[in-house]
Design an enzyme around this catalytic site. Sequence first.
Site, PDB file in Angstrom:
ATOM      1  N   LYS A   1       4.107 -21.110  22.088  1.00  0.00           N
ATOM      2  CA  LYS A   1       5.277 -19.988  22.199  1.00  0.00           C
ATOM      3  C   LYS A   1       5.610 -20.021  23.468  1.00  0.00           C
ATOM      4  CE  LYS A   1       4.885 -17.818  18.046  1.00  0.00           C
ATOM      5  NZ  LYS A   1       6.285 -18.044  17.284  1.00  0.00           N
TER       6      LYS A   1
ATOM      7  N   ARG B   1       0.711  -1.176  -0.109  1.00  0.00           N
ATOM      8  CA  ARG B   1       0.183  -0.173   0.154  1.00  0.00           C
ATOM      9  C   ARG B   1       0.851   1.237  -0.268  1.00  0.00           C
ATOM     10  NH1 ARG B   1      -5.342  -0.337   1.189  1.00  0.00           N
ATOM     11  NH2 ARG B   1      -5.186   1.780   1.979  1.00  0.00           N
TER      12      ARG B   1
ATOM     13  N   LYS C   1       9.936 -28.767   3.884  1.00  0.00           N
ATOM     14  CA  LYS C   1      11.004 -29.252   4.929  1.00  0.00           C
ATOM     15  C   LYS C   1      11.475 -30.617   4.188  1.00  0.00           C
ATOM     16  CE  LYS C   1      10.042 -26.296   8.835  1.00  0.00           C
ATOM     17  NZ  LYS C   1      11.111 -25.733   8.665  1.00  0.00           N
TER      18      LYS C   1
ATOM     19  N   ASP D   1      -2.899 -20.251  13.439  1.00  0.00           N
ATOM     20  CA  ASP D   1      -1.669 -20.085  12.894  1.00  0.00           C
ATOM     21  C   ASP D   1      -0.991 -21.491  12.572  1.00  0.00           C
ATOM     22  OD1 ASP D   1       0.740 -18.954  12.088  1.00  0.00           O
ATOM     23  OD2 ASP D   1       1.711 -18.863  14.050  1.00  0.00           O
TER      24      ASP D   1
ATOM     25  N   LYS E   1      -0.718 -18.954   4.336  1.00  0.00           N
ATOM     26  CA  LYS E   1      -1.796 -19.363   5.172  1.00  0.00           C
ATOM     27  C   LYS E   1      -1.887 -18.240   6.216  1.00  0.00           C
ATOM     28  CE  LYS E   1       1.269 -20.377   8.632  1.00  0.00           C
ATOM     29  NZ  LYS E   1       1.429 -19.647  10.057  1.00  0.00           N
TER      30      LYS E   1
ATOM     31  N   GLU F   1       7.827 -24.053  20.519  1.00  0.00           N
ATOM     32  CA  GLU F   1       8.662 -22.923  20.240  1.00  0.00           C
ATOM     33  C   GLU F   1       9.460 -22.438  21.514  1.00  0.00           C
ATOM     34  OE1 GLU F   1       7.611 -20.275  16.882  1.00  0.00           O
ATOM     35  OE2 GLU F   1       5.960 -21.768  16.444  1.00  0.00           O
TER      36      GLU F   1
ATOM     37  N   HIS G   1       0.052 -26.265   9.680  1.00  0.00           N
ATOM     38  CA  HIS G   1       1.348 -26.919   9.668  1.00  0.00           C
ATOM     39  C   HIS G   1       1.141 -28.484  10.300  1.00  0.00           C
ATOM     40  CE1 HIS G   1       3.176 -23.270   8.686  1.00  0.00           C
ATOM     41  NE2 HIS G   1       3.325 -22.795   9.722  1.00  0.00           N
TER      42      HIS G   1
END
Length: 465
Positions: A323, A46, A179, A232, A145, A213, A237
């Site tokens: 996380k 933008r 991967k 997410d 995604k 993670e 995944h």
Amino acid sequence: MTVDPFVLVLFGARGDLARRMLFPSIYRLAAAGHLPEDYAIIGSGRSAPDSIDAFRDSVRTGLSESVDDLDDGVVDTLLQRLSFQTASADDGSDLASAVDGARSDVGADAQTVIYLSVPPTAMESMIAMLGREGLADGARMIIEKPFGTDLDSSRALDATVSSVTDEDRVYRIDHFLGKEAVQNILALRFANAILESAWNSDHVESVQIDVPEDLGLEGRGSFYESTGCFRDMVTTHLCQVLGFVAMERPETVDADALREAKAAVFQAMRPLDPNRVVFGQFDGYRDDDDVADDSQVETFVALEAFVDNDRWRGVPFYLRTGKALADNRRTVTVTFRTPPSPFPGAAPQPDQLALELSETPLATLVLNVKRPGPDTTVEPLGAHLELARTEHEDDALDAYERLLLDVMRGDQTLFARGDEVDRLWQVCQPVLDHPPSVQPYQKGSWGPESALRLPGPRGWRLPDA
């Protein structure tokens, strides 16, 4: 397979994904000689950079942060082919003119590739603009995604996509499938009779797909507030990895056969039971400036899933990700059933095959062996297997490298098909309709206590014993 000349239009070219992943991947493909002699890249968004030189300098800086031993000649050639043109959902006419000009320079037969790295809320309107401006005509369209935020929005997005292009030109990208280690799941299963013969409910007790993670938000607070861990990671995944683990043997490993086998897994998945899903939020998440003080967004998910077909009926699949956890891993663990034992003492531990989906793929096979000494007792022992020959290490491509190259080649094998996405939203929608309450957990832990209990007495394989 050679790559034809192309014009790549990269929406979100000044964003984090482009800086950390996309431009470094394009550079590595160029350095390895995988790109054609003639190509052009048009960044878009933008707002415009201060100048084209400023934009190119920012890309160069990003490459220096991500790539060791940059080849200045390769970088200079790449940047010379890089331009920028603003565009919005309301007006893409200048971008269409820029693409026409680039195609004239590169060659009339150049393939147009459009990479949409934009927020889910902007995706549908941007695709509609591509249709109005004619940019989607004959182009290959890469969609990042998540593909929508629920079943209804996903179907609305798919309807918009279908209105401007055909399915065989759509590349829904999930970098986990790029991967090497994830693709190796197929080789281990279907090229080794000793595994494939035991890869079913008669021999398998459970499967874990564990992607913790150790990092926190890392500047992604606003993204997590709008998306959350479930959308997410799980709907994309982890479920895609489950599809590779659970699929029936395809006749070939081309796009049609492989995606058909994966779609059949998702069709057989039982809709998730919210009572068997745990949401968590790490302590300190709400301290981020981009996070609401009373946020109920989950940064952790653990759940139980089932594939109700003849091969897997009754076998639980346990998925976990989040996380600020205790480790940074990507592990698939297959736990086998324990046969009756004639040996004295406690029953033997179950055999396990743990696949590390790391950049250097590894496997650990845990078997019961005799304990040295005068008594005939057994104990578990793990043997570590390297899943790539050292002489082939330099041949491996990073996930985005592989997937970008596949798009240039027109190979959809490792990309999600529209019906796959729709079915996964059907499977996941009960959790969105009735989300479990968000439970707090400490940074550096393994999540809420209820998640630790989810797999039953055996628990999670991670942390390693």
